[in-house]
Scaffold this motif. Structure first.
Motif, short mmCIF file in Angstrom:
data_model
loop_
_atom_site.label_atom_id
_atom_site.label_comp_id
_atom_site.label_asym_id
_atom_site.label_seq_id
_atom_site.Cartn_x
_atom_site.Cartn_y
_atom_site.Cartn_z
N LEU A 7 0.85 -1.20 0.00
CA LEU A 7 0.00 0.00 0.00
C LEU A 7 0.87 1.24 0.00
O LEU A 7 1.65 1.46 0.94
CB LEU A 7 -0.92 0.03 1.23
N ALA A 19 -9.00 4.28 3.15
CA ALA A 19 -8.51 3.00 2.67
C ALA A 19 -7.82 2.23 3.79
O ALA A 19 -8.04 1.01 3.95
CB ALA A 19 -7.55 3.21 1.50
N LEU A 56 -2.88 0.39 -4.08
CA LEU A 56 -2.70 -0.97 -3.57
C LEU A 56 -2.19 -1.84 -4.70
O LEU A 56 -2.83 -1.92 -5.75
CB LEU A 56 -4.00 -1.53 -3.02
N SER A 67 -9.49 4.98 -3.73
CA SER A 67 -9.68 4.65 -2.31
C SER A 67 -10.95 3.84 -2.07
O SER A 67 -10.94 2.87 -1.30
CB SER A 67 -9.69 5.92 -1.46
N ILE A 70 -10.45 0.30 -3.08
CA ILE A 70 -9.68 -0.43 -2.08
C ILE A 70 -10.57 -0.82 -0.91
O ILE A 70 -10.51 -1.95 -0.40
CB ILE A 70 -8.48 0.42 -1.60
N TRP A 73 -12.77 -3.69 -2.03
CA TRP A 73 -11.96 -4.90 -2.18
C TRP A 73 -11.68 -5.53 -0.82
O TRP A 73 -11.85 -6.74 -0.63
CB TRP A 73 -10.66 -4.56 -2.89
#
Length: 212
Positions: A7, A19, A56, A67, A70, A73
């Motif tokens: 990251l 994030a 990322l 963001s 992320i 995810w």
């Protein structure tokens, strides 16, 4: 460790803050590379040419450089606190925060970056959005219910930035529910951990493990 995603982050960036909080709450460890924005590492630019944090990089070289993407995810991997509740309402409120409110925030905080901008006009426009959030929080406790969800964590870093631009002014506004909501999130263990300080990463440096 080599299989752990990387990251690229900047501690004070609200996009990176949200994030990092999602990665922590989802128990997704990452190798942290703290970026200084005036001295961005070539590795980050190669991974994401738009060169903004967060970025990322997964071990299969897949890159996520937005963001919210992320956050989604991470929560798709593990969402132990049900941040994904009220998904449609969260999406709509975050979209409003990331567009109109963010535009007003930028022109309030950085008026010299724009032509013919009156920061007080944009402060007033931003306040209208805060008043909307105030009604949500006063009715629910959090933005969309009794428990915080994705919208709370995606939005409060930007409310923090808006508030800190003139803290005396912000504290004198009639926003008691919002002010307490902000203070509670800022004082949380999650945010405290997300705001841990790290030294600037440079090529070849060890990468601290960022994990809950």
């Amino acid at each position: 460790m080599s299989d752990t995603p990387i990251l690229y982050s900047f501690r004070r960036c609200p996009y990176a803050m949200r994030a990092r909080m999602a990665l922590l709450i989802s128990e997704t460890p990452v190798r942290l590379r703290e970026v200084v924005l005036r001295d961005k590492p070539e590795e980050m630019i190669a991974a994401s040419p738009k060169a903004t944090v967060p970025v990322l990089v997964q071990n299969d070289a897949m890159v996520i450089d937005e963001s919210l993407a992320i956050m989604h995810w991470a929560l798709n991997r593990n969402d132990p606190h049900d941040w994904g509740a009220n998904a449609e309402a969260s999406h709509d409120l975050i979209a409003e925060a990331d567009s109109d409110f963010k535009d007003n925030l930028d022109r309030y905080k950085y008026p010299t970056r724009y032509d013919d901008v009156d920061p007080i006009v944009h402060r007033s426009a931003g306040l209208e959005f805060l008043e909307k959030l105030e009604k949500h929080i006063a009715a629910n406790g959090q933005l969309l219910g009794k428990q915080p969800c994705l919208a709370d964590y995606a939005i409060f870093p930007f409310v923090r930035q808006f508030a800190n631009n003139d803290r005396h002014w912000f504290d004198t506004q009639s926003l008691p529910a919002l002010q307490k909501w902000l203070a509670d999130h800022l004082g949380s263990d999650l945010f405290t951990t997300a705001m841990t300080k790290y030294s600037q990463w440079q090529s070849g440096d060890a990468e601290p493990l960022f994990a809950a």
